[in-house]
Design a protein around this motif. Structure first.
Motif, PDB file in Angstrom:
ATOM      1  N   ALA A 184     -43.746   2.159 -12.612  1.00  0.00           N
ATOM      2  CA  ALA A 184     -44.900   2.062 -13.510  1.00  0.00           C
ATOM      3  C   ALA A 184     -44.902   0.727 -14.251  1.00  0.00           C
ATOM      4  CB  ALA A 184     -44.893   3.217 -14.506  1.00  0.00           C
ATOM      5  N   PHE A 185     -43.733   0.290 -14.702  1.00  0.00           N
ATOM      6  CA  PHE A 185     -43.635  -1.017 -15.355  1.00  0.00           C
ATOM      7  C   PHE A 185     -43.998  -2.137 -14.377  1.00  0.00           C
ATOM      8  CE2 PHE A 185     -40.575   0.978 -18.475  1.00  0.00           C
ATOM      9  CZ  PHE A 185     -41.321   0.700 -19.608  1.00  0.00           C
ATOM     10  N   GLU A 186     -43.462  -2.058 -13.153  1.00  0.00           N
ATOM     11  CA  GLU A 186     -43.720  -3.104 -12.166  1.00  0.00           C
ATOM     12  C   GLU A 186     -45.206  -3.202 -11.831  1.00  0.00           C
ATOM     13  OE1 GLU A 186     -39.531  -3.238  -9.667  1.00  0.00           O
ATOM     14  OE2 GLU A 186     -41.006  -1.707  -9.129  1.00  0.00           O
ATOM     15  N   ALA A 187     -45.846  -2.052 -11.656  1.00  0.00           N
ATOM     16  CA  ALA A 187     -47.274  -2.052 -11.311  1.00  0.00           C
ATOM     17  C   ALA A 187     -48.131  -2.580 -12.460  1.00  0.00           C
ATOM     18  CB  ALA A 187     -47.715  -0.642 -10.930  1.00  0.00           C
ATOM     19  N   SER A 188     -47.787  -2.194 -13.696  1.00  0.00           N
ATOM     20  CA  SER A 188     -48.600  -2.586 -14.851  1.00  0.00           C
ATOM     21  C   SER A 188     -48.457  -4.057 -15.198  1.00  0.00           C
ATOM     22  CB  SER A 188     -48.223  -1.736 -16.075  1.00  0.00           C
ATOM     23  OG  SER A 188     -48.586  -0.390 -15.880  1.00  0.00           O
ATOM     24  N   TYR A 189     -47.258  -4.624 -14.953  1.00  0.00           N
ATOM     25  CA  TYR A 189     -46.999  -5.989 -15.413  1.00  0.00           C
ATOM     26  C   TYR A 189     -46.844  -7.007 -14.278  1.00  0.00           C
ATOM     27  CZ  TYR A 189     -46.483  -3.901 -20.005  1.00  0.00           C
ATOM     28  OH  TYR A 189     -46.729  -3.226 -21.176  1.00  0.00           O
ATOM     29  N   GLY A 190     -46.917  -6.542 -13.030  1.00  0.00           N
ATOM     30  CA  GLY A 190     -46.934  -7.478 -11.913  1.00  0.00           C
ATOM     31  C   GLY A 190     -45.617  -8.168 -11.633  1.00  0.00           C
ATOM     32  N   PHE A 191     -44.536  -7.417 -11.538  1.00  0.00           N
ATOM     33  CA  PHE A 191     -43.250  -7.985 -11.130  1.00  0.00           C
ATOM     34  C   PHE A 191     -42.549  -6.991 -10.212  1.00  0.00           C
ATOM     35  CE2 PHE A 191     -42.089  -5.360 -14.724  1.00  0.00           C
ATOM     36  CZ  PHE A 191     -40.821  -4.870 -14.429  1.00  0.00           C
ATOM     37  N   ARG A 192     -41.462  -7.416  -9.604  1.00  0.00           N
ATOM     38  CA  ARG A 192     -40.737  -6.543  -8.694  1.00  0.00           C
ATOM     39  C   ARG A 192     -39.255  -6.895  -8.738  1.00  0.00           C
ATOM     40  NH1 ARG A 192     -41.101  -1.692  -5.909  1.00  0.00           N
ATOM     41  NH2 ARG A 192     -39.782  -1.757  -4.069  1.00  0.00           N
ATOM     42  N   LEU A 193     -38.417  -5.871  -8.933  1.00  0.00           N
ATOM     43  CA  LEU A 193     -36.968  -6.045  -8.871  1.00  0.00           C
ATOM     44  C   LEU A 193     -36.467  -5.492  -7.539  1.00  0.00           C
ATOM     45  CD1 LEU A 193     -35.874  -4.954 -12.482  1.00  0.00           C
ATOM     46  CD2 LEU A 193     -36.244  -7.271 -11.623  1.00  0.00           C
ATOM     47  N   ASP A 194     -35.677  -6.282  -6.817  1.00  0.00           N
ATOM     48  CA  ASP A 194     -35.135  -5.772  -5.562  1.00  0.00           C
ATOM     49  C   ASP A 194     -33.790  -5.098  -5.811  1.00  0.00           C
ATOM     50  OD1 ASP A 194     -33.074  -7.728  -5.586  1.00  0.00           O
ATOM     51  OD2 ASP A 194     -34.356  -9.165  -4.559  1.00  0.00           O
ATOM     52  N   ALA A 195     -33.209  -4.551  -4.747  1.00  0.00           N
ATOM     53  CA  ALA A 195     -31.979  -3.764  -4.881  1.00  0.00           C
ATOM     54  C   ALA A 195     -30.835  -4.573  -5.485  1.00  0.00           C
ATOM     55  CB  ALA A 195     -31.576  -3.207  -3.517  1.00  0.00           C
ATOM     56  N   ARG A 196     -30.792  -5.866  -5.189  1.00  0.00           N
ATOM     57  CA  ARG A 196     -29.712  -6.701  -5.727  1.00  0.00           C
ATOM     58  C   ARG A 196     -29.837  -6.902  -7.237  1.00  0.00           C
ATOM     59  NH1 ARG A 196     -30.893 -11.779  -2.122  1.00  0.00           N
ATOM     60  NH2 ARG A 196     -32.950 -11.055  -2.778  1.00  0.00           N
ATOM     61  N   GLN A 197     -31.016  -6.660  -7.762  1.00  0.00           N
ATOM     62  CA  GLN A 197     -31.246  -6.843  -9.200  1.00  0.00           C
ATOM     63  C   GLN A 197     -31.113  -5.535  -9.981  1.00  0.00           C
ATOM     64  OE1 GLN A 197     -35.116  -8.775  -8.263  1.00  0.00           O
ATOM     65  NE2 GLN A 197     -34.496 -10.314  -9.789  1.00  0.00           N
ATOM     66  N   LEU A 198     -30.592  -4.518  -9.329  1.00  0.00           N
ATOM     67  CA  LEU A 198     -30.449  -3.201  -9.964  1.00  0.00           C
ATOM     68  C   LEU A 198     -29.002  -2.737  -9.915  1.00  0.00           C
ATOM     69  CD1 LEU A 198     -33.542  -1.414  -8.355  1.00  0.00           C
ATOM     70  CD2 LEU A 198     -33.390  -2.337 -10.681  1.00  0.00           C
ATOM     71  N   LEU A 199     -28.546  -2.167 -11.018  1.00  0.00           N
ATOM     72  CA  LEU A 199     -27.272  -1.456 -11.056  1.00  0.00           C
ATOM     73  C   LEU A 199     -27.611  -0.013 -11.399  1.00  0.00           C
ATOM     74  CD1 LEU A 199     -24.167  -1.411 -10.972  1.00  0.00           C
ATOM     75  CD2 LEU A 199     -24.182  -1.909 -13.430  1.00  0.00           C
ATOM     76  N   VAL A 200     -27.575   0.851 -10.410  1.00  0.00           N
ATOM     77  CA  VAL A 200     -27.976   2.245 -10.604  1.00  0.00           C
ATOM     78  C   VAL A 200     -26.737   3.048 -10.980  1.00  0.00           C
ATOM     79  CG1 VAL A 200     -29.042   4.268  -9.564  1.00  0.00           C
ATOM     80  CG2 VAL A 200     -29.849   1.970  -8.943  1.00  0.00           C
ATOM     81  N   LEU A 201     -26.752   3.609 -12.187  1.00  0.00           N
ATOM     82  CA  LEU A 201     -25.608   4.345 -12.709  1.00  0.00           C
ATOM     83  C   LEU A 201     -25.822   5.844 -12.566  1.00  0.00           C
ATOM     84  CD1 LEU A 201     -24.925   2.312 -15.972  1.00  0.00           C
ATOM     85  CD2 LEU A 201     -23.824   2.081 -13.756  1.00  0.00           C
ATOM     86  N   PRO A 202     -24.800   6.597 -12.177  1.00  0.00           N
ATOM     87  CA  PRO A 202     -24.950   8.048 -12.062  1.00  0.00           C
ATOM     88  C   PRO A 202     -25.127   8.685 -13.431  1.00  0.00           C
ATOM     89  CG  PRO A 202     -22.655   7.412 -11.780  1.00  0.00           C
ATOM     90  CD  PRO A 202     -23.446   6.144 -11.836  1.00  0.00           C
ATOM     91  N   GLY A 203     -25.911   9.744 -13.486  1.00  0.00           N
ATOM     92  CA  GLY A 203     -26.069  10.492 -14.725  1.00  0.00           C
ATOM     93  C   GLY A 203     -27.228  10.026 -15.584  1.00  0.00           C
ATOM     94  N   GLY A 204     -27.435   8.729 -15.647  1.00  0.00           N
ATOM     95  CA  GLY A 204     -28.595   8.223 -16.364  1.00  0.00           C
ATOM     96  C   GLY A 204     -28.480   8.218 -17.871  1.00  0.00           C
ATOM     97  N   GLU A 205     -27.258   8.276 -18.433  1.00  0.00           N
ATOM     98  CA  GLU A 205     -27.114   8.212 -19.886  1.00  0.00           C
ATOM     99  C   GLU A 205     -27.449   6.801 -20.375  1.00  0.00           C
ATOM    100  OE1 GLU A 205     -26.413  10.366 -22.281  1.00  0.00           O
ATOM    101  OE2 GLU A 205     -26.371  12.059 -20.898  1.00  0.00           O
ATOM    102  N   THR A 206     -28.345   6.706 -21.342  1.00  0.00           N
ATOM    103  CA  THR A 206     -28.715   5.384 -21.831  1.00  0.00           C
ATOM    104  C   THR A 206     -27.560   4.696 -22.562  1.00  0.00           C
ATOM    105  OG1 THR A 206     -29.660   6.340 -23.851  1.00  0.00           O
ATOM    106  CG2 THR A 206     -31.160   5.945 -22.005  1.00  0.00           C
ATOM    107  N   SER A 207     -26.596   5.469 -23.051  1.00  0.00           N
ATOM    108  CA  SER A 207     -25.439   4.846 -23.697  1.00  0.00           C
ATOM    109  C   SER A 207     -24.704   3.945 -22.704  1.00  0.00           C
ATOM    110  CB  SER A 207     -24.496   5.918 -24.244  1.00  0.00           C
ATOM    111  OG  SER A 207     -24.082   6.809 -23.220  1.00  0.00           O
ATOM    112  N   ALA A 208     -24.638   4.376 -21.432  1.00  0.00           N
ATOM    113  CA  ALA A 208     -23.955   3.582 -20.410  1.00  0.00           C
ATOM    114  C   ALA A 208     -24.786   2.374 -19.991  1.00  0.00           C
ATOM    115  CB  ALA A 208     -23.645   4.454 -19.193  1.00  0.00           C
TER     116      ALA A 208
END
Length: 312
Positions: A184-208
């Motif tokens: 939703a952010f990418e579509a609204s603001y016109g940017f794109r992050l590829d897989a190399r630009q992401l660190l996907v953490l298990p659980g999704g706690e914002t503290s981490a």
């Protein structure tokens, strides 16, 4: 017809509930306590403590069932009558009623009105007056980076990405994959992050995710967070403003069973001034006291009441 907080409901049903409540009183038996529940998270517990304190001041008997589980568990408890009252977020109603693609949820007033209508018509649940705060997903960056690159809002972040600057975002799989999250952010603001630009953490706690951005772990310099996260200030992170409203509004509001409200119609008026004081800055600060400073949520709630002139 009778209205609660702008919601029109059948008078006959409320009248009969009131008669039943009076009959119990004449028979010498006290009405059952209002069972107050909340989710596991710290903010839910804090809001629940405020609701319990407000009810106690009004001399309405209440039972503490705070922090009983995630959204699905709390929702089931409310629908089944295991609890009577809890804090919920307007944006979650989009998922309760499978309307998450509808733009109505991105408008605070319209989303609240839709949640109110749908939940009353289907479940006889009443959404009371919401807080002005919005606990939606945000992307946060270190304050030092925000100052250096003039990153104040998501337009600035999108420009930063498009200019080919170094960006690595720590986030949950849900945020990365859900249409209401990063896409939703990418579509609204016109940017794109590829897989190399992401660190996907298990659980999704914002503290981490926030800690990764604050400490630069694995090259991370941006994080999925919630707008009211209490650790943003302590970790020196800046939440980028979503000026185009890419995200649904998640305004906290008390939700109560109709039968309980019929027995205690004053509850709406009791809770309204409490939630009215909870803007983004105040709720973020209160969360910081609990999450970062380790203060007891009940004590934080009481001090908030005192500071706002709500303590009697």
């Amino acid at each position: 017809m009778l209205a609660y907080n702008g919601l029109v409901m059948p008078t006959r049903r409320l009248f009969l509930a009131g008669v039943a409540s009076c009959a119990l009183a004449r028979g010498g038996r006290a009405a059952p306590p209002v069972v107050v529940g909340s989710k596991l998270d710290l903010e839910g517990g804090l809001l629940g403590e405020m609701m319990l304190l407000a009810l106690a001041q009004a001399k309405i008997a209440a039972e503490n069932r705070l922090r009983i589980g995630p959204t699905s568990i709390l929702r089931s408890a409310l629908l089944s009558g295991a609890i009577d009252l809890c804090p919920e977020y307007t944006g979650n109603a989009a998922f309760f009623f499978h309307e998450d693609g509808d733009p109505v949820w991105k408008d605070a007033a319209a989303g609240y009105a839709r949640a109110t209508k749908l939940d009353y018509e289907k479940n006889q649940l009443v959404w009371l007056a919401p807080a002005p705060a919005d606990n939606s997903w945000v992307i946060a960056v270190p304050e030092s980076l925000a100052r250096e690159q003039n990153l104040r809002g998501m337009e600035d972040f999108a420009r930063f990405v498009r200019d080919g600057k170094k960006v690595r975002l720590a986030a949950s799989a849900e945020f990365v994959e859900s249409a209401a999250g990063l896409p939703a952010f990418e579509a609204s603001y016109g940017f794109r992050l590829d897989a190399r630009q992401l660190l996907v953490l298990p659980g999704g706690e914002t503290s981490a995710t926030m800690k990764a951005a604050a400490d630069g772990i694995s090259g991370v310099n941006a994080a999925m967070a919630y707008a009211t996260d209490g650790a943003l200030k302590a970790l020196a992170l800046h939440a980028l403003e979503d000026t185009r409203h890419a995200e649904p509004v998640y305004a906290p509001a008390p939700v109560i069973r109709e039968a309980t409200l019929a027995s205690h119609p004053q509850i709406g008026g009791i809770l309204a001034p409490v939630f009215a004081k909870l803007d983004l800055a105040s709720l973020r600060g209160l969360n910081e006291k609990v999450a970062v400073e380790g203060e007891d949520a009940g004590a934080v709630a009481r001090e908030f009441f005192r500071a706002q002139g709500l303590l009697r």
